[in-house]
Structures are given as C-alpha cells and as structure tokens.
Design a protein around this motif. Structure first.
Motif, PDB file in Angstrom:
ATOM      1  N   THR A 192     -17.785 -53.544  14.010  1.00 53.22           N
ATOM      2  CA  THR A 192     -16.922 -52.483  14.541  1.00 53.22           C
ATOM      3  C   THR A 192     -16.003 -52.970  15.650  1.00 53.22           C
ATOM      4  N   TRP A 198     -12.643 -45.486  15.237  1.00 48.01           N
ATOM      5  CA  TRP A 198     -12.595 -44.562  14.099  1.00 48.01           C
ATOM      6  C   TRP A 198     -13.199 -45.251  12.880  1.00 48.01           C
ATOM      7  N   ARG A 199     -14.344 -44.734  12.418  1.00 50.58           N
ATOM      8  CA  ARG A 199     -14.982 -45.246  11.208  1.00 50.58           C
ATOM      9  C   ARG A 199     -14.326 -44.559  10.002  1.00 50.58           C
ATOM     10  N   VAL A 200     -13.241 -45.147   9.541  1.00 54.59           N
ATOM     11  CA  VAL A 200     -12.500 -44.566   8.421  1.00 54.59           C
ATOM     12  C   VAL A 200     -13.403 -44.446   7.203  1.00 54.59           C
ATOM     13  N   THR A 201     -14.143 -45.504   6.924  1.00 57.09           N
ATOM     14  CA  THR A 201     -15.195 -45.516   5.918  1.00 57.09           C
ATOM     15  C   THR A 201     -16.391 -46.221   6.546  1.00 57.09           C
ATOM     16  N   PRO A 202     -17.549 -46.219   5.891  1.00 54.51           N
ATOM     17  CA  PRO A 202     -18.675 -46.965   6.467  1.00 54.51           C
ATOM     18  C   PRO A 202     -18.388 -48.451   6.655  1.00 54.51           C
ATOM     19  N   THR A 250     -13.284 -49.963  10.152  1.00 56.07           N
ATOM     20  CA  THR A 250     -13.164 -49.366  11.484  1.00 56.07           C
ATOM     21  C   THR A 250     -11.781 -49.686  12.047  1.00 56.07           C
ATOM     22  N   ARG A 256     -26.990 -40.706   9.660  1.00 54.11           N
ATOM     23  CA  ARG A 256     -26.522 -41.467  10.816  1.00 54.11           C
ATOM     24  C   ARG A 256     -27.283 -41.075  12.078  1.00 54.11           C
ATOM     25  N   SER A 289     -18.801 -37.476  13.633  1.00 55.02           N
ATOM     26  CA  SER A 289     -19.555 -38.629  13.129  1.00 55.02           C
ATOM     27  C   SER A 289     -18.702 -39.851  12.834  1.00 55.02           C
ATOM     28  N   ARG A 290     -17.397 -39.733  12.919  1.00 54.05           N
ATOM     29  CA  ARG A 290     -16.541 -40.856  12.553  1.00 54.05           C
ATOM     30  C   ARG A 290     -15.717 -41.384  13.727  1.00 54.05           C
ATOM     31  N   HIS A 291     -15.543 -40.588  14.760  1.00 55.77           N
ATOM     32  CA  HIS A 291     -14.718 -40.998  15.895  1.00 55.77           C
ATOM     33  C   HIS A 291     -15.583 -41.162  17.136  1.00 55.77           C
ATOM     34  N   ASP A 346     -26.390 -36.774   7.203  1.00 54.78           N
ATOM     35  CA  ASP A 346     -25.732 -37.908   6.563  1.00 54.78           C
ATOM     36  C   ASP A 346     -26.473 -39.218   6.804  1.00 54.78           C
TER      37      ASP A 346
END
Length: 906
Positions: free
Chosen positions: A84, A499-503, A506, A22, A421-423, A20
C-alpha cells in the motif's frame, strides 16, 4: 476476532472483522507484534514477528481452517512487502542497531542513514539524499523537528541504546512531512514496559587501537594521541501495569585529542557530551494515550584548535540541542482517530576565543610569508603553504559568539478517518515558530578611530573585532558584528488519502499547502525586510500508486510524482535582514613593509560593505524539488525481497543572494534573469547582468535486496547508479552560497556536482551463532568524485578554470566495518556482553578529496581553460600564481580503528 499483543503495547488491541472480512487495528506503537485471529469452530491463526513501523500499513491475509482439535494453532508468516506504500528509503530497528558497527559520536554522523539507498556521506559525515546537500534534510525525534534552525544540519545526537527505530525516507513520502528537498529521518525513542529492564554500558577507543594515519602532503601534523570514553545506562519499566510506563537514559562521553599544528606544536582539545532521555507513556484508557519525552545532548569543546595555523588559534565551544515533546493519540470510534503533538527544540551556540590580544590573521601569500615572521615555531615548516592562520603573540581565536540561542516551537494535529472501508483519509495542520538571537563577532575589538598612515579615517568608531587577510600585493580587514533577532513562521495544511481502489490497487493521493515568512531586525540603512510565501504559492501535490501484480501480497509495482518545498534556515534572515555589520576594508601594506596592525594600517584603498542594504525581489518564488519515481519489488524467496527503482529529481526556483555591482549591494531573488538596472538602488547598469537559471538534475537506478531478520540472519544490499549534474550543489553550512552571487563567475559552473558518484554498492547485515556469538558488518564501494580546476575571482570569490568536473575524478573508495559481541550469562535474566567494533578492517586510506585550486590568480571570469597553473608552477616559475599542489590529496579515509565495549543487561 483479531488480537495484537506486544511488549511495546500497553494491554491488548482487539478488532472484529466486518461483513466483508476486513479488520483494522489503528495507531499501534512501533514494535514487534504477535497477531492472532480466532473464530468459533476454526483453528486460531497466529502471525508472530509482525513488525510495525511508523506511517506503515501491514496487510495480513487470514485463512481460517476447520479445527478438528482445539489445541491446533495455524502459524502464518506476515508479508515482507507493504503493498500500500510507494515511499522509498530504509528502516532500522533496535535489533539492527545492536548488531551493526555504528559510530557513536554522533550516531547519525556516519552510519544508519548513510546505509539507505540513494544516500551518500557528505560534509561532516551527514547524509546527502538523492543529490541534495547535507543542509536540505529534516530530522525528527519523537515527532519533534530537531533540525538546526540556523545551519539546517542535524543538531541532536542520541546513542543507539535509546532508540526504538529509525526510518530514512528518501522519496515518495506522505504530505504530512515537509521542509526537505533531500530526505526525512524519523526517529522513535524507546519506551518502558510491564517488565523492568535495563543495561549499563561503556565503550573505549584510543590511538593505541588505531593504525598510522596517512597525512596529506604539506598538511598539518597527524594526530599524535586520542582517547574516547563513553559510559551510560538505560532502564525502563512500569509504574502501573498496562497504564503508566517510564524510560530513562543517561550517557556522558569524553574525547581527548592531542594533536600537532603545522609547526609541530602539541595541543590538547577535549569534547564533553552529555546525552539524556526521559520518557513517560500513559495509556489513559484503551482508546487514549499520552506520551511525554525530554532529550538532548549538551556538549562543550575546550581548545578546538585550527591545525592549519602557526602557534595556537583556538576557541572553546558550547553547543547541542535540548528538546521536549508531548504527544496524544486517541480513537474516537472504530473508524476515527486523532493525534496531536506539541514541543520545543532549543539549541545553543557559544564560542569563546582563547585570547583576544590580537585580531585573527590569515596569510594568503602562498608562501606563508607573514606567518613565518612570527616566532611560533620552525618557520621552514610553513614554506609553500597557503591560508595559514596566526595571531600576534602566537595565541588567538577565530570568533566570539555570545550565547546564540535558537528555538523552534511546534504544534501539529491530525485526524484520520477510515471511510467506506476503502479510503484512509488524514487531514492535518502544522505550525512552527522559529526564532534566533545571534550575537557574534571576530576577536580583538579596537576602540577609537582607525586611521591609516596618510591620516585617512577608515572608521571613526573603531571595530568590534577583525580578521586580517594578507594577500600578495594588498591586504583586507574583514569586520563582522551580528546583534540580531530573526524569526520564521511556518504554517502547513495537508490532506492525504490512501484509496484501496481494489484489493490489489492502492492510490496514495495527497496535497500539502505551506506558508512561510522570514523576518529580521531593521538595520540602520533600511527598514524591515521579509521573505514571504502564501499558501497558494507553496502547493505540493503527492501522487502515488501501488499495484499488487501477483494478487498475493508478494509483489508491487509502484510509482509517484511529488513536489517538495524547502523551509529555509534562519541564516538567511540573520545575514540578509538581521542587524549585521559586515564590511571589508582594503589596504596597501605599510610603507616600511611591516605587518599591518590596528595602529599600523598602511594606505587605505577602498571599502566594500556586505549585505547591509539588501532587498527582496517582489516576484520571488519558493525553492522546491520535483521528483518522479517508478519501481518494482517482489518476494524472490522466503523472507527475501528484491526491488528496482528509477528516480529523477530536478531543482526549481533557487532562492539566493545576488549582486550586480561586485558586492556593493545584495538582493534576494531567483537566478535565471537579466538585470539592466540595480534592483537595490534603481540605477542603470553599464551593461546587462545575466544570471543563468540554477540547475540540479539527479537521475538514478536503485536496486535493493532485503532479507528480513526472522532467523539468525539479516542481510541488506543496495546498488545505485546515479548522475547528479548542474551548476548548484547546495549549501554546506549556509543556505546562501557564494556560487551564485557573481554572474561572471558562473561561466563553466555547469557539470557533474561534487556528490556525483556514479556507482555505489552497500551491503550490511548480521548473524547470530547458536553458541551466542553475534557478528555484524557493513561494507561499501563507491566510485570517485569529480575534480575541477578552480581559481580566485574578484574580491576572493571562487571561479572555474574550465568546465566543472572536467579534470578527472578522485580514487574509488571501499571499506568494511565489523561488529562482534559475545554474551555471558551471569545468572537468570542478567547478561554481560563483550563487544568489539573494527572500523575500516582493511585499513584503506584512499583519497576522498583533493586540492582543486589550479591557480591563485584573481580574475572576473575565465576565458581560457588552459590558464597556467597546477603542478610545476608557483613562486619562482613562469607561472608564479599557479598552485603546484593542485590535485594532491587533502582528505583520506580514516585509518583502521578498534573500539571495545561492554554491556550489563537485565
């Protein structure tokens, strides 16, 4: 492939991006980094000057371009906004420390923390954060809590040369931090490096470089002469390249003050402070690191004299902190890391009176009647004075503290996991074991029975020492002896998720659970007492969000809702549950009108024991603050970020000592209740006693501007409009304040609090000229503090004459400090720097505080806001108890002062 390198990092740190795109580099030590992204067939992209701070996530957006020539490198600038993080405050690095005009004794007394938005300078110059008092903050150095366990103020001083960076967290911070209702100050000390480096430095200032000092009317004499000298060195390097580094620092300082007393008697006091730091950094392998540090500032003061005294009333003091810490950081995989810290903070507090031939006398007659009878100097200089200290023979002390020992052992461990990758999850546990041994008393013990002139035995066993307070019409003997061992156990669990809910969105979700138990020794009258809160009673949620509105890393809309609980200092244990004897005996003066002594007491009236039979309300709830924030920040120009933030804070569940029988018994409870019987004795009260709920509300709008130091300039500015109102201002030295002890004295207590300064503007920055000269400055403007009319309540407590803060405000304050330094290159790699700091350039000596006592008349409560007092009253007038000095200045800004220094660096 993304690679990070820094002089603060042992070796290189490398990561490979996933499918992805990242990548993450975990647990980087604070410092300046260069980050390079490489991919076959593309030109490398380089990010120089990436500043890494503790607890921060830096997001770099990499856009690779096809490489037509292999040597082409694309340079990009890192963002200046963390999209963030919803925490607020200010950050200071080693470069900023080096160019700002900062105090050096101690370094966080009047400088860096007070430059942060929402922070004002309180008692002793310590920071007051968003309406809280100076004793409601926590201070960390290398992960160790160095907050004074007893007084709850900072107790470790280190010079700027030993520091890598400092963060002031004023709000919205993570649940891994606890114990503060105000703010957190987090300091990381310097480490070594692969290259040997160091410096030797020295600083000097004295009265010859200080403007004439403005002296309050009728106050003690101005400073006659002083010198302040400091020297030291710091050096660091490698024992094994990229494996084992060391850093050493040593900085002794001496301050000699030659002052005058009220009666123009010269005296000298000397303070000797020794600051040190030793640190080892061991990179066991690329994934595991161990850091050990030891630091402290043992200090002794000889001849610390009370200036508001007849003769010499002086003590010698030994104080300061000593700490060591051991910190481990490890990566157990690409998505899992652990950290563990263990350490001890130890503080000593020892006082010795210069003479114990006489008890301490305190003349409260408003004319210094008794002090003027002593042959200690010109008696006319004491006329119309109140609260003058003296001793028979003109030489004495204020207290004897026999080597009080305060220790905080602490353990902390956490696990971080990057999930899907998001948390970014972090789970941790923390434990603090705090203990004190306190042995203190007033000077001049008396053996044998105390008998008044009517042969009434006041105390058959004598006293360990006493303070004689001489009032108009009667006098009071205060007897205090503490031989106490007290402790506090603090345990905490925390969980936080970034938590990166979307790019571009946060959520920072967190929860902290704490338990707290404060215990003390059994007294002779009652069994052990304790303040105990379980995990389910101290539940602190932290909820925040950050939204990158522009989707380019250049803006953020953020907000948070948080609760912070206080870890109460150990003075609560020592006073309420420790082995403390504290009693006031009241007397009529000797019938022949002479000065009372142990052998000449006069006629005994009554005794009032203090806090010797205290209990705890079984429904006691822990003290906390709720905070709500909403803000916006955007990159207005290259390297310039502008932000605005709205803040609301409210105090909840104040923990205080209360009394319903004018001080005969005390109990610990939350104000806001009505009592129909004495909680200590169970006896019905003649009439209900109503304690109002404690109130403190802070509202503010903060505006900030940050010009990042990526060139020769760095500039920071803040403007804050705030209101801090209520009936509880917080402790200054003690958690237990007299404010809430007596319910009748709380009438008119609500209003603007002492640190309610509506407008505050602060600007600081620096510029380095091409020819080598570096200049730094800090300036401020702040509106005045509210003024009240005060009087004496029963037994000497303070009451309000009319509503709090309704008598106007002190003058507005402003000031400007400058720093100048010029480097002279002696040879390659060796530089001699000449330094000058000018404090209060314009020599503003405006009023900081005034005398707020409107009258010295005693009363249970005030029913008439127009009670006589103030200018034009006093002895010989129709209002003899009035204070003619009400409203006159008692504290001014310090005058202009120049400090010179030099530094040899290699």
């Amino acid at each position: 492939v993304v690679t990070a390198s820094s002089s603060s990092l042992q070796g290189l740190r490398t990561a490979v991006s996933g499918n992805d795109g990242r990548f993450r580099l975990l647990a980087l030590p604070p410092g300046d980094y260069e980050v390079v992204a490489r991919h076959s067939g593309f030109a490398p992209q380089q990010f120089p000057g990436v500043r890494i701070w503790p607890d921060r996530t830096i997001t770099l957006e990499v856009t690779l371009q096809p490489a037509f020539e292999e040597q082409v490198v694309v340079t990009a600038r890192p963002p200046i906004i963390d999209t963030t993080d919803n925490a607020t405050g200010a950050s200071f690095d080693r470069e900023t420390f080096s160019v700002l005009p900062l105090s050096r004794s101690p370094w966080w007394g009047t400088n860096a923390p007070n430059l942060a938005p929402g922070v004002t300078s309180g008692a002793w110059g310590y920071p007051e954060v968003r309406g809280a008092s100076v004793t409601e903050n926590r201070f960390l150095v290398d992960g160790i809590d160095v907050t004074d366990p007893y007084w709850a103020a900072v107790n470790t001083s280190l010079p700027p040369e030993f520091l890598e960076n400092m963060e002031v967290k004023s709000g919205g911070y993570e649940p891994e931090y606890s114990g503060a209702l105000g703010g957190m100050v987090n300091v990381v000390t310097r480490s070594g490096g692969n290259e040997f480096h160091g410096s030797a430095f020295g600083f000097y200032t004295g009265d010859q470089f200080q403007a004439s000092r403005r002296v309050p009317e009728g106050s003690a004499g101005a400073r006659v002469d002083f010198t302040e000298r400091e020297a030291g060195f710091e050096l660091g390097g490698k024992i094994v390249k990229d494996k084992l580094w060391y850093f050493l620092g040593w900085s002794p300082a001496v301050r000699d003050s030659r002052n005058t007393t009220l009666q123009a008697i010269d005296y000298t006091s000397t303070e000797r402070r020794r600051q040190y730091l030793a640190k080892l950094t061991w990179q066991i392998d690329p994934d595991h690191r161990l850091v050990a540090s030891a630091f402290g500032d043992p200090t002794r003061t000889y001849g610390g004299l009370r200036r508001n005294a007849a003769g010499r009333i002086s003590d010698d003091w030994e104080y300061g902190g000593r700490s060591f810490s051991l910190d481990y950081q490890g990566r157990l995989g690409p998505a899992l890391s652990v950290e563990a810290t263990a350490g001890r903070f130890q503080s000593v507090d020892k006082a010795t009176a210069i003479s114990e031939r006489s008890p301490l006398y305190r003349d409260r007659t408003r004319t210094a009647f008794w002090a003027r009878q002593q042959d200690c100097g010109d008696p006319e200089l004491l006329e119309n004075r109140n609260n003058v200290w003296f001793a028979v023979g003109c030489e004495g002390g204020t207290q004897v503290s026999d080597g009080d020992d305060w220790i905080r052992d602490q353990l902390r461990a956490s696990v971080s996991w990057l999930a899907a990758s998001r948390h970014e999850l972090k789970l941790g546990v923390e434990y603090r074991d705090v203990g004190i041994e306190k042995r203190s008393r007033y000077p001049s013990p008396f053996d044998g029975a105390l008998v008044d002139e009517a042969d009434v035995v006041v105390d058959p066993d004598g006293v360990p020492g006493a303070e004689f307070s001489l009032f108009p019409g009667f006098w009071r003997m205060g007897v205090m002896r503490t031989d106490s061992t007290s402790s506090t156990d603090e345990f905490g669990l925390f969980l936080q998720d970034r938590w990166r809910v979307t790019p571009y969105l946060t959520l920072n979700l967190g929860l902290r659970l704490d338990s707290f138990e404060a215990t003390g020794m059994a007294t002779r009258e009652s069994p052990d007492q304790a303040i105990e809160f379980e995990l389910d009673e101290m539940v602190a949620p932290r909820l925040g969000f950050v939204w990158d509105v522009s989707r380019r890393g250049r803006t953020k809309l953020f907000g948070s809702v948080a609760r912070f609980y206080e870890a109460m200092p150990l003075n609560v244990n020592a006073i309420m549950f420790g082995n403390t004897d504290w009693v006031w005996h009241y007397f009529d003066y000797p019938s022949d009108g002479s000065l009372p002594t142990y052998e000449n007491l006069g006629t005994y009236l009554s005794s009032l024991p203090q806090v010797t039979d205290s209990t705890v309300d079984p429904d006691l709830k822990p003290m906390h603050t709720n905070e709500y924030m909403l803000g916006f920040e955007f990159e207005a120009a290259r390297d310039l970020a502008i932000g605005a933030n709205l803040v609301y804070r409210e105090l909840g569940n104040l923990v205080e000592d209360l009394t319903v029988d004018w001080g005969e018994t005390f109990f610990v409870a939350n104000p806001g209740k009505t009592y129909t019987e004495n909680p200590v004795t169970g006896e019905p009260l003649p009439e209900p006693v109503v304690f109002p709920e404690a109130v403190r509300e802070y509202r503010a709008m903060e505006v900030t501007a940050r010009w990042q130091p990526r060139s020769r300039w760095q500039l920071f500015g803040t403007y804050v409009y705030s209101r801090n109102e209520g009936n509880y201002e917080g402790g200054v030295g003690l958690h237990l304040t007299p404010a809430f002890e007596m319910a009748p004295l709380l009438k008119y207590a609500e209003g603007p609090l002492p640190n309610d300064r509506r407008h505050e503007l602060k600007v600081y920055g620096a510029h380095r000229f091409p020819f080598g000269l570096a200049t730094g400055f800090s300036g401020f403007y702040v509106t005045g503090a509210p003024i009240s009319k005060l009087g004496l309540g029963t037994w000497g407590w303070t009451r309000f004459v009319g509503p709090r803060g309704s008598a106007g405000r002190t003058s507005h304050l402003w000031g400007l400090d400058l720093h100048l330094e010029y480097p002279i290159r002696l040879r390659k790699g060796v530089t001699l720097t000449l330094i000058a700091d000018v404090f209060n350039v314009t020599n503003e000596q405006r009023t900081i505080a005034v005398d707020e006592y409107w009258t010295w008349a005693g009363a249970d409560e005030t029913t008439d806001p127009n009670e006589c007092g103030g200018p034009g009253t006093g002895p010989g007038t129709d209002c003899p108890d009035g204070n003619p000095f009400w409203g006159t200045p008692t504290v001014f800004q310090s005058p202009r002062e120049i400090r010179f220094g030099t530094k040899l660096s290699w």
